[in-house]
Design an enzyme around this catalytic site. Structure first.
Site, PDB file in Angstrom:
ATOM      1  NE  ARG A  46      -2.528  -1.687  -0.878  1.00 52.41           N
ATOM      2  CZ  ARG A  46      -2.615  -3.021  -0.814  1.00 52.41           C
ATOM      3  NH1 ARG A  46      -3.256  -3.582   0.157  1.00 52.41           N
ATOM      4  NH2 ARG A  46      -2.101  -3.788  -1.730  1.00 52.41           N
TER       5      ARG A  46
ATOM      6  CB  SER B  18      -8.928  -0.749   4.431  1.00 53.68           C
ATOM      7  OG  SER B  18      -9.481  -1.965   3.979  1.00 53.68           O
TER       8      SER B  18
ATOM      9  CD  GLU C 277      -5.801   1.636   2.077  1.00 52.44           C
ATOM     10  OE1 GLU C 277      -5.733   0.551   2.688  1.00 52.44           O
ATOM     11  OE2 GLU C 277      -6.553   1.813   1.110  1.00 52.44           O
TER      12      GLU C 277
HETATM   13  C1  LIG Z   1     -15.687   1.222  -1.017  1.00 53.64           C
HETATM   14  C2  LIG Z   1     -14.193   1.351  -1.237  1.00 53.64           C
HETATM   15  C3  LIG Z   1     -13.398   0.210  -1.325  1.00 53.64           C
HETATM   16  C4  LIG Z   1     -12.011   0.297  -1.535  1.00 53.64           C
HETATM   17  N1  LIG Z   1     -11.270  -0.845  -1.619  1.00 53.64           N
HETATM   18  C5  LIG Z   1      -9.923  -0.768  -1.827  1.00 53.64           C
HETATM   19  C6  LIG Z   1      -9.136  -1.960  -1.923  1.00 53.64           C
HETATM   20  O1  LIG Z   1      -9.631  -3.063  -1.829  1.00 53.64           O
HETATM   21  N2  LIG Z   1      -7.798  -1.841  -2.126  1.00 53.64           N
HETATM   22  C7  LIG Z   1      -7.195  -0.611  -2.254  1.00 53.64           C
HETATM   23  O2  LIG Z   1      -5.960  -0.569  -2.439  1.00 53.64           O
HETATM   24  N3  LIG Z   1      -7.915   0.530  -2.174  1.00 53.64           N
HETATM   25  C8  LIG Z   1      -9.261   0.486  -1.966  1.00 53.64           C
HETATM   26  N4  LIG Z   1     -10.006   1.637  -1.863  1.00 53.64           N
HETATM   27  C9  LIG Z   1      -9.327   2.938  -1.938  1.00 53.64           C
HETATM   28  C10 LIG Z   1      -9.360   3.589  -3.362  1.00 53.64           C
HETATM   29  O3  LIG Z   1     -10.439   3.133  -4.108  1.00 53.64           O
HETATM   30  C11 LIG Z   1      -8.079   3.320  -4.142  1.00 53.64           C
HETATM   31  O4  LIG Z   1      -6.955   3.770  -3.431  1.00 53.64           O
HETATM   32  C12 LIG Z   1      -8.105   4.021  -5.525  1.00 53.64           C
HETATM   33  O5  LIG Z   1      -6.975   3.665  -6.270  1.00 53.64           O
HETATM   34  C13 LIG Z   1      -8.168   5.533  -5.423  1.00 53.64           C
HETATM   35  O6  LIG Z   1      -8.419   6.023  -6.716  1.00 53.64           O
HETATM   36  P1  LIG Z   1      -9.055   7.447  -6.939  1.00 53.64           P
HETATM   37  O7  LIG Z   1      -8.998   7.742  -8.400  1.00 53.64           O
HETATM   38  O8  LIG Z   1     -10.399   7.529  -6.304  1.00 53.64           O
HETATM   39  O9  LIG Z   1      -8.004   8.360  -6.161  1.00 53.64           O
HETATM   40  P2  LIG Z   1      -8.291   9.732  -5.423  1.00 53.64           P
HETATM   41  O10 LIG Z   1      -8.992   9.475  -4.138  1.00 53.64           O
HETATM   42  O11 LIG Z   1      -8.923  10.699  -6.363  1.00 53.64           O
HETATM   43  O12 LIG Z   1      -6.793  10.186  -5.123  1.00 53.64           O
HETATM   44  C14 LIG Z   1      -6.001   9.452  -4.216  1.00 53.64           C
HETATM   45  C15 LIG Z   1      -4.595  10.086  -4.171  1.00 53.64           C
HETATM   46  O13 LIG Z   1      -3.973   9.977  -5.437  1.00 53.64           O
HETATM   47  C16 LIG Z   1      -3.715  11.250  -6.012  1.00 53.64           C
HETATM   48  N5  LIG Z   1      -4.010  11.126  -7.455  1.00 53.64           N
HETATM   49  C17 LIG Z   1      -5.180  10.794  -8.036  1.00 53.64           C
HETATM   50  N6  LIG Z   1      -5.032  10.730  -9.376  1.00 53.64           N
HETATM   51  C18 LIG Z   1      -3.743  11.026  -9.640  1.00 53.64           C
HETATM   52  C19 LIG Z   1      -2.963  11.126 -10.833  1.00 53.64           C
HETATM   53  N7  LIG Z   1      -3.467  10.909 -12.062  1.00 53.64           N
HETATM   54  N8  LIG Z   1      -1.650  11.453 -10.703  1.00 53.64           N
HETATM   55  C20 LIG Z   1      -1.086  11.670  -9.478  1.00 53.64           C
HETATM   56  N9  LIG Z   1      -1.775  11.610  -8.329  1.00 53.64           N
HETATM   57  C21 LIG Z   1      -3.090  11.277  -8.407  1.00 53.64           C
HETATM   58  C22 LIG Z   1      -4.613  12.218  -5.282  1.00 53.64           C
HETATM   59  O14 LIG Z   1      -4.083  13.535  -5.272  1.00 53.64           O
HETATM   60  C23 LIG Z   1      -4.648  11.596  -3.894  1.00 53.64           C
HETATM   61  O15 LIG Z   1      -3.497  11.936  -3.159  1.00 53.64           O
HETATM   62  C24 LIG Z   1     -11.397   1.576  -1.644  1.00 53.64           C
HETATM   63  C25 LIG Z   1     -12.204   2.733  -1.555  1.00 53.64           C
HETATM   64  C26 LIG Z   1     -13.589   2.620  -1.349  1.00 53.64           C
HETATM   65  C27 LIG Z   1     -14.432   3.865  -1.265  1.00 53.64           C
END
Ligand SMILES: Cc1cc2nc3c(=O)[nH]c(=O)nc-3n(C[C@H](O)[C@H](O)[C@H](O)COP(=O)(O)OP(=O)(O)OC[C@H]3O[C@@H](n4cnc5c(N)ncnc54)[C@H](O)[C@@H]3O)c2cc1C
Length: 335
Positions: free
Chosen positions: A160, A238, A329
């Site tokens: 992670r 998580s 996380e």
């Molecule tokens: C119901 C639920 C279940 C989940 N299950 C898991 C799981 O099983 N495993 C897991 O690992 N995660 C899980 N997550 C967490 C999350 O979905 C992941 O970490 C996902 O990859 C985040 O993607 P996002 O586009 O929403 O990122 P965001 O929340 O939009 O951004 C996260 C971080 O990345 C940065 N960021 C976003 N896009 C870019 C880019 N293009 N370039 C540089 N930085 C960027 C942002 O500035 C921020 O710091 C879960 C979340 C939810 C709500």
């Protein structure tokens, strides 16, 4: 490129907290993304990148600068290699790979958010993580003001975690390349609960579509598939990573997994639950999910401050009781 001024961070994040944005810029390709980032940097405006907003705790005071929402789309396939634009929704990509007989990300079904965010925290679940298939990450490096192609060794992937997370804000992910395995069966199943659900042994394979269905079923049962109609999914998944400690400091009764170098990974869910924060523990408008003690959820009216205060209470209780410090996380965004 579209610019809006009437949006709150709460509208863009799955935890649904966070105040008003000065400027929201929605970009639809990599060129626009780089231009928007350069523009903010040159003007000295604070910049926040957002994909699906599913891994951030956004500040109540809002964002005094530019929020760039990454909405670039596109998947290019060469044999088993896929090069994917950062804004491509992750679960659509997983569905595509399962449909087209490409193995390697099937156990990562049902995770919300964008493909570009997956290398940041080396997204993982049910025995797979993206570091197993990523072969390159195309980035715009804000420190050097150039586009670069990072190879896996330069990404510093860990559990992670990655160099992209450890150097926050430096690398803007433009596209990610994955090398997958053509065929109709999954990679060896690496997670006991998933293997049981599929009726196979750990280390065996199963049809790709069966793995995707089983993962989605398991995740839905825990409120871990984001669904606006499911209050238990109003979370960031998580909220704490599983802590890694020396084997000598393993906690009696707490499930653990070998983590190499004489270390073990402890179940954060168990620690949270046994520190007095079982499923459905609520305080004000926040608390633990009614289906998973590791997911912190919000209700309408919740604030980021309230959520972070609750998380601090959990951390303190686990530390007092078990001598282990939990690490959140999601990114707690600060202007
Ligand atoms: C119901 C639920 C279940 C989940 N299950 C898991 C799981 O099983 N495993 C897991 O690992 N995660 C899980 N997550 C967490 C999350 O979905 C992941 O970490 C996902 O990859 C985040 O993607 P996002 O586009 O929403 O990122 P965001 O929340 O939009 O951004 C996260 C971080 O990345 C940065 N960021 C976003 N896009 C870019 C880019 N293009 N370039 C540089 N930085 C960027 C942002 O500035 C921020 O710091 C879960 C979340 C939810 C709500």
């Amino acid at each position: 490129m579209q610019v809006r001024r009437d949006v709150r961070l709460a509208d863009l994040t799955t935890l649904a907290v966070g105040g008003p944005i000065e400027r929201l810029i929605e970009v639809t390709d990599a060129e626009e993304l780089v231009a928007a980032v350069r523009d903010a940097d040159e003007a000295g405006r604070p910049l926040l990148l957002l994909g699906g907003g599913s891994n951030v705790v956004a500040p109540d005071e809002g964002w005094p600068g530019d929020v760039v929402a990454v909405r670039s789309r596109g998947v290019e396939r060469t044999g088993g290699d896929l090069t994917v634009q950062a804004g491509e929704p992750w679960d659509d990509l997983v569905a595509y790979t399962v449909e087209h007989g490409l193995a390697g990300m099937e156990a990562l079904s049902g995770i919300p958010g964008s493909t570009g965010a997956t290398p940041i925290q080396n997204v993982g679940a049910y025995g797979q993580e993206v570091a197993q298939t990523i072969t390159a990450v195309q980035v715009y490096d804000r420190a050097e003001k150039v586009e670069r192609r990072l190879l896996p060794a330069e990404c510093g992937f860990d559990y992670r975690d990655s160099r992209l997370k450890r150097e926050p804000g430096r690398f803007v992910v433009l596209e990610v390349t994955f090398a997958l395995h053509p065929g109709s069966r999954s990679r060896p199943v690496g997670y006991a609960e998933l293997a049981r659900t599929l009726g196979v042994e750990v280390g065996e394979t199963a049809p790709l579509a069966d793995v995707r269905d089983a993962v989605l079923e398991l995740r839905r049962g825990k409120g871990m598939v984001w669904d606006p109609a499911d209050p238990d999914s109003r979370s960031a998944g998580s909220f704490f990573t599983n802590p890694i400690v020396s084997a000598a400091r393993a906690v009696e009764g707490c499930p653990s997994w070998p983590a190499g170098d004489g270390q073990v990974k402890l179940s954060a869910a168990w620690l949270v639950q046994h520190a007095g924060f079982g499923r459905g523990t609520r305080q004000g408008n926040v608390g633990t999910s009614s289906r998973h003690s590791l997911a912190l959820t919000t209700e309408p009216g919740a604030t980021a401050a309230e959520l972070l205060q609750f998380a601090d209470r959990v951390i303190e209780a686990v530390r007092d009781q078990f001598g282990v410090t939990l690490v959140p996380e999601p990114t707690a965004v600060r202007p």
